[in-house]
Structures are given as structure tokens and as C-alpha cells.
Scaffold this motif. Structure first.
Motif, PDB file in Angstrom:
ATOM      1  N   PRO A  85      22.585  36.401  33.745  1.00 14.93           N
ATOM      2  CA  PRO A  85      23.561  35.440  33.180  1.00 14.93           C
ATOM      3  C   PRO A  85      23.543  34.202  34.215  1.00 14.93           C
ATOM      4  O   PRO A  85      23.075  34.307  35.324  1.00 14.93           O
ATOM      5  CB  PRO A  85      24.956  36.316  33.319  1.00 14.93           C
ATOM      6  N   ALA A  86      24.225  33.392  33.664  1.00 19.08           N
ATOM      7  CA  ALA A  86      24.110  31.771  34.516  1.00 19.08           C
ATOM      8  C   ALA A  86      24.968  32.188  35.826  1.00 19.08           C
ATOM      9  O   ALA A  86      24.893  31.498  36.785  1.00 19.08           O
ATOM     10  CB  ALA A  86      24.502  30.885  33.413  1.00 19.08           C
ATOM     11  N   GLN A  87      26.148  32.970  35.586  1.00 19.65           N
ATOM     12  CA  GLN A  87      27.082  32.808  36.926  1.00 19.65           C
ATOM     13  C   GLN A  87      27.000  34.381  37.284  1.00 19.65           C
ATOM     14  O   GLN A  87      26.760  35.388  36.587  1.00 19.65           O
ATOM     15  CB  GLN A  87      28.427  32.550  36.400  1.00 19.65           C
ATOM     16  N   ALA A  88      27.709  34.745  38.674  1.00 18.21           N
ATOM     17  CA  ALA A  88      27.801  35.831  39.201  1.00 18.21           C
ATOM     18  C   ALA A  88      28.896  36.605  38.545  1.00 18.21           C
ATOM     19  O   ALA A  88      29.773  36.140  37.950  1.00 18.21           O
ATOM     20  CB  ALA A  88      27.943  35.691  40.583  1.00 18.21           C
ATOM     21  N   MET A  89      28.847  38.039  38.650  1.00 18.47           N
ATOM     22  CA  MET A  89      29.846  38.931  38.059  1.00 18.47           C
ATOM     23  C   MET A  89      30.105  39.540  39.414  1.00 18.47           C
ATOM     24  O   MET A  89      29.991  40.908  39.347  1.00 18.47           O
ATOM     25  CB  MET A  89      29.010  39.759  37.050  1.00 18.47           C
ATOM     26  N   VAL A  90      30.769  38.940  40.336  1.00 21.43           N
ATOM     27  CA  VAL A  90      30.863  39.604  41.678  1.00 21.43           C
ATOM     28  C   VAL A  90      32.460  40.571  41.257  1.00 21.43           C
ATOM     29  O   VAL A  90      33.170  40.199  40.833  1.00 21.43           O
ATOM     30  CB  VAL A  90      31.585  38.513  42.767  1.00 21.43           C
ATOM     31  N   THR A  91      32.131  41.673  42.034  1.00 21.23           N
ATOM     32  CA  THR A  91      33.208  42.832  42.022  1.00 21.23           C
ATOM     33  C   THR A  91      34.504  42.308  42.602  1.00 21.23           C
ATOM     34  O   THR A  91      34.328  41.761  43.681  1.00 21.23           O
ATOM     35  CB  THR A  91      32.673  44.009  42.421  1.00 21.23           C
ATOM     36  N   GLU A  92      35.717  42.381  42.037  1.00 25.57           N
ATOM     37  CA  GLU A  92      36.899  41.940  42.859  1.00 25.57           C
ATOM     38  C   GLU A  92      37.366  42.629  43.729  1.00 25.57           C
ATOM     39  O   GLU A  92      38.475  43.193  43.813  1.00 25.57           O
ATOM     40  CB  GLU A  92      37.798  41.648  41.731  1.00 25.57           C
ATOM     41  N   GLU A  93      36.566  42.905  44.825  1.00 25.47           N
ATOM     42  CA  GLU A  93      37.089  43.757  46.116  1.00 25.47           C
ATOM     43  C   GLU A  93      36.822  42.636  47.163  1.00 25.47           C
ATOM     44  O   GLU A  93      35.895  41.951  47.206  1.00 25.47           O
ATOM     45  CB  GLU A  93      36.258  44.810  46.197  1.00 25.47           C
ATOM     46  N   GLY A  94      37.914  42.709  48.475  1.00 26.92           N
ATOM     47  CA  GLY A  94      37.769  41.705  49.386  1.00 26.92           C
ATOM     48  C   GLY A  94      36.364  41.643  49.985  1.00 26.92           C
ATOM     49  O   GLY A  94      36.046  40.384  50.253  1.00 26.92           O
ATOM     50  N   ARG A  95      35.648  42.973  50.394  1.00 26.26           N
ATOM     51  CA  ARG A  95      34.400  42.527  50.956  1.00 26.26           C
ATOM     52  C   ARG A  95      33.641  41.847  50.235  1.00 26.26           C
ATOM     53  O   ARG A  95      32.728  40.971  50.841  1.00 26.26           O
ATOM     54  CB  ARG A  95      34.045  44.097  51.456  1.00 26.26           C
ATOM     55  N   TYR A  96      33.363  42.149  49.009  1.00 23.71           N
ATOM     56  CA  TYR A  96      32.396  41.582  47.972  1.00 23.71           C
ATOM     57  C   TYR A  96      32.743  40.050  47.878  1.00 23.71           C
ATOM     58  O   TYR A  96      31.646  39.382  47.881  1.00 23.71           O
ATOM     59  CB  TYR A  96      32.308  42.376  46.810  1.00 23.71           C
ATOM     60  N   ILE A  97      33.934  39.832  47.587  1.00 22.41           N
ATOM     61  CA  ILE A  97      34.479  38.406  47.459  1.00 22.41           C
ATOM     62  C   ILE A  97      34.089  37.556  48.590  1.00 22.41           C
ATOM     63  O   ILE A  97      33.298  36.342  48.491  1.00 22.41           O
ATOM     64  CB  ILE A  97      35.991  38.251  47.002  1.00 22.41           C
ATOM     65  N   ALA A  98      34.412  38.072  49.820  1.00 23.69           N
ATOM     66  CA  ALA A  98      34.038  37.271  51.184  1.00 23.69           C
ATOM     67  C   ALA A  98      32.534  37.024  51.225  1.00 23.69           C
ATOM     68  O   ALA A  98      32.021  35.990  51.807  1.00 23.69           O
ATOM     69  CB  ALA A  98      34.453  38.271  52.397  1.00 23.69           C
ATOM     70  N   ILE A  99      31.702  37.943  51.169  1.00 22.67           N
ATOM     71  CA  ILE A  99      30.074  37.963  50.991  1.00 22.67           C
ATOM     72  C   ILE A  99      29.712  36.972  49.901  1.00 22.67           C
ATOM     73  O   ILE A  99      28.995  36.021  50.492  1.00 22.67           O
ATOM     74  CB  ILE A  99      29.618  39.248  50.804  1.00 22.67           C
ATOM     75  N   ALA A 100      30.273  36.873  48.916  1.00 22.57           N
ATOM     76  CA  ALA A 100      30.138  35.933  47.870  1.00 22.57           C
ATOM     77  C   ALA A 100      30.253  34.462  48.273  1.00 22.57           C
ATOM     78  O   ALA A 100      29.405  33.629  48.010  1.00 22.57           O
ATOM     79  CB  ALA A 100      30.703  36.311  46.476  1.00 22.57           C
ATOM     80  N   GLU A 101      31.393  34.442  48.751  1.00 22.75           N
ATOM     81  CA  GLU A 101      31.864  33.042  49.405  1.00 22.75           C
ATOM     82  C   GLU A 101      30.924  32.518  50.370  1.00 22.75           C
ATOM     83  O   GLU A 101      30.702  31.328  50.703  1.00 22.75           O
ATOM     84  CB  GLU A 101      33.362  32.985  49.703  1.00 22.75           C
TER      85      GLU A 101
END
Length: 386
Positions: free
Chosen positions: A95-111
Motif C-alpha cells: 500500500p502507499a502508506q505504512a500500517m504501523v501498529t499502534e504501540e509506543g515502541r513501534y510508533i517511536a521507531i516509525a517517527e
């Protein structure tokens, strides 16, 4: 008898487009009805991914049973939701955009990784082997480095990206090279040296903690194990079992190696060997693990089997590993088989092939059925990102 454990990552795909779909949480809830709870099935970086952590294992029979039980359950759950669950290193199309799991560690890494978050649609196989201590683990890491390109070639299972054939057997390995601590680990003096060097990486690039060290092999941050992370996710349980048993034998070999072990290869040769293995898999020449020259892929694989031969005998795995290795050389890697399915019948054929593969249906002649045993109830806990 060294214990081992297996972490398998899977991606959930739309049946018609083969694009990942973000329903991993729904599948996790459904798997609870099969007694696969969240200590066994973890979320991953993306909401289209699941990771299965096996029990701590000792024998082929119980490993085969554990993988078969989970794959059968997750395939049934995927059928109920009208999707395909696949063991592939990369999806056919993303897909065009990420589907990042809404967990603190994953969100921080994605950012922290910017646009890479929208391109991290990769799935791996991680093999843990128990070691008696960190010093023994470092000895094993140093020994395993030379075998990583051959293991990658055997596991290559990601030929497609963005709806196109990349020309690579493991595009996942190429994608993963962009991470700040990816690739072959360095050679270490001892456990103190290992600890010092990983601590120096914390806070740099995409390394917020020890669990995010992305080397192709490392000491686990949570378990008394060596963790081999070089392999793509696998189509079928038979290839997963082959890789797991070989890795365990290599770890045992590292603990009993003689004084005549060849000198450690130069890091640039290992890095180039990993790229070469990602490009060709088993379809062309590979860098010989000991002589560091190009040889037929079958010769490189045989060199690995020769190095593990005595350990495989001690562990009781020689016959099954020999049979599975011969089968792999005969039918090709997952990348070879995915290409054949797509070139024969397009996306429809590839989707059907992936759906069958999860249960081993596409390679029913492999020596898997009948080798079943009890499960050890202790699951591994994942500390992975890939």
C-alpha cells in the motif's frame, strides 16, 4: 542437546490484489480460540503482520508439530476473514502508506525513520539456539559469520516488490541493508567486547534499545540464545525446519571446533557475499564459505553441510537435514517457486500457491508428515522488529 526456538513472521494479504491488509489484531483474537494467545502470537511493526514464537524445542518431531499446528490454525483464521496468510520475505505489492501498529515502541521507531516506515513491508525468520553463557554465544557468533551468506541464499524468498520482479531472490535482505545496524555482525573479542559495542550503538540511527540491533546474527537481548536473523520468512514449514536444524548444528560445531578452523573472512567479503546471495539465491554461483571464491551454489551448500555433519549426527538430525537439503536444491528456493507460480498463472496463481504453501500443501512430498511430537509449553518472547 542444545535447545532451539523459532520465530516466524507472516503477512496478511488481499486475495485478489496481494496487497497487505491491516487485520492482524482480528486474526490474533481469532487465534486465541485455538489456544494461541498473545504470549505466542505477537503483533509486529505493521498491522498486517503477525509473529509466531515457538516453544523452546529440543527435537525435530516437536518442532514439526509446533509449526504445523500454528500454520494450520492461522490459515483457518485467514480463510474465515477472506485473506491469504503468507510466509514471504516481501509482499507482492504494498500500500502507499505504512500500517504501523499502534504501540509506543513501534510508533517511536516509525517517527525516527521517516519514509522507510512506509517501505518496511518485510518479514523474517529468526532462529534461536540456546548457549551456556554469553562467552559461548560470542564464540558461536564469530563462527557463524562465515555461513550467513549461504544461509541467506538457502532461505531467499522475496523476489517481488511493488508488483514487479526485482531480479533479486531476497529483496528483503536489500531493503534491510538500509537500517543503521543491519548486515553481518563484526568479530568480537569476548562477551565484554560484545556488550561494549552494542551499548555504543544505542541511541544511534534506528537503535533505541538492545532489541533493535539489526545484525544478521546477534545475542538475544531477552534469552540465553544466539539469534540468527538472516533468513527470509518461509513459504512452508519444511524449509523453516531445515534452516533451524542446520543453525543449531553450526552452533554446536562452534563449541567443538578444532584448531584448524580457517581464519575469519574479511568483513568486506562477507558483506559482498550477503549481497550476492540476496541477488541470486541458489540459482547461480555463491561465495564459498571457506575458500571465498565463487562456486556452484550446490557446492557452497555442501560445504555448510560438511561443517555441520558431525554435529548433525550427534543431534540425531543428519538424515532429515540431508533429505530436506536435497529437496531444496531440487525444487529451488521460495523465490524460485514464487516466480514459477506467478509466471505460470499470474497473481491468481501466486495467491493460490501462497495459500497452499502455508500448510506445506505445495510440497507434500517433503519428509514432514509422521514426524510429530509433543509441544514444550514455554514460548519465546520476540524482541524483533524485522
Amino acid at each position: 542437546m542444545l535447545t532451539f526456538g523459532i520465530e516466524e513472521e507472516f503477512v496478511l494479504l488481499d486475495r485478489s490484489t496481494l496487497v497487505p491488509v491491516p487485520i492482524a489484531a482480528d486474526i490474533q483474537r481469532a487465534l486465541a480460540n485455538f489456544n494461541f494467545g498473545r504470549t505466542v502470537v505477537q503483533s509486529e511493526f505493521l498491522r498486517c503482520q503477525l509473529e509466531y514464537s515457538s516453544p523452546v524445542l529440543m527435537h525435530f518431531d516437536e518442532a514439526a508439530q509446533a509449526l504445523w499446528d500454528f500454520r494450520s490454525a492461522v490459515a483457518q483464521c485467514a480463510d474465515e476473514y477472506g485473506v491469504v496468510v503468507a510466509g514471504v520475505g516481501t509482499s507482492f505489492r504494498n500500500p502507499a502508506q505504512a500500517m504501523v501498529t499502534e504501540e509506543g515502541r513501534y510508533i517511536a521507531i516509525a517517527e525516527s525513520i521517516g519514509i522507510l516506515a512506509s517501505e518496511h513491508y518485510i518479514n523474517g525468520l529468526h532462529i534461536h539456539v540456546g548457549v551456556p553463557g554469553r562467552e559461548a554465544g560470542v564464540v558461536s557468533l564469530n563462527y557463524l559469520r562465515q555461513w550467513l551468506p549461504t544461509l541467506l541464499a538457502m532461505s531467499a524468498n522475496s523476489p517481488f516488490w511493488c508488483g514487479q520482479d526485482t531480479g533479486f531472490s531476497s529483496w528483503r535482505a536489500i531493503q534491510y541493508r538500509r537500517w543503521s545496524s543491519a548486515g553481518c555482525p563484526p568479530e568480537f573479542i569476548d562477551a565484554i567486547d560484545y556488550e561494549k559495542r552494542i551499548l555504543a550503538l544505542i541511541g544511534l540511527g534506528v537503535t533505541p534499545d538492545k532489541g533493535s540491533i539489526s545484525w544478521s546474527a546477534r545475542l538475544s537481548a531477552r534469552h540465553p540464545t544466539v539469534e540468527i536473523r538472516v533468513a527470509d520468512a518461509q513459504l512452508d514449514p519444511s524449509t523453516t525446519l531445515l534452516l533451524a536444524l542446520i543453525v543449531r548444528a553450526l552452533v554446536l560445531a562452534s563449541m567443538t571446533q578444532s584448531e584448524t578452523v580457517p581464519p575469519d573472512p574479511a568483513p568486506e567479503l562477507l558483506d559482498a557475499g550477503l549481497w550476492h546471495a540476496a541477488r541470486y539465491g541458489l540459482s547461480a554461483q555463491l561465495v564459498h564459505p571457506l575458500h571465498h571464491r565463487l562456486v556452484p551454489a550446490s557446492e557452497a551448500v555442501q560445504s555448510l553441510l560438511d561443517a555441520a555433519h558431525l554435529a548433525l549426527e550427534v543431534l540425531g538430525d543428519l538424515a532429515i537435514v540431508t533429505a530436506l537439503a536435497e529437496q531444496l536444491l531440487l525444487v529451488g528456493t521460495g523465490a524460485d517457486r514464487q516466480r514459477l507460480a506467478f509466471n505460470t498463472a499470474g497473481k491468481v496463481g501466486l495467491a493460490s500457491f501462497l495459500a497452499r504453501s502455508i500448510r506445506n500443501d505445495s510440497s507434500a512430498d517433503l519428509p514432514l508428515a509422521g514426524h510429530l511430537g509433543p509441544n514444550d509449553p514455554r514460548p519465546l518472547e520476540s524482541d524483533s522488529l524485522d
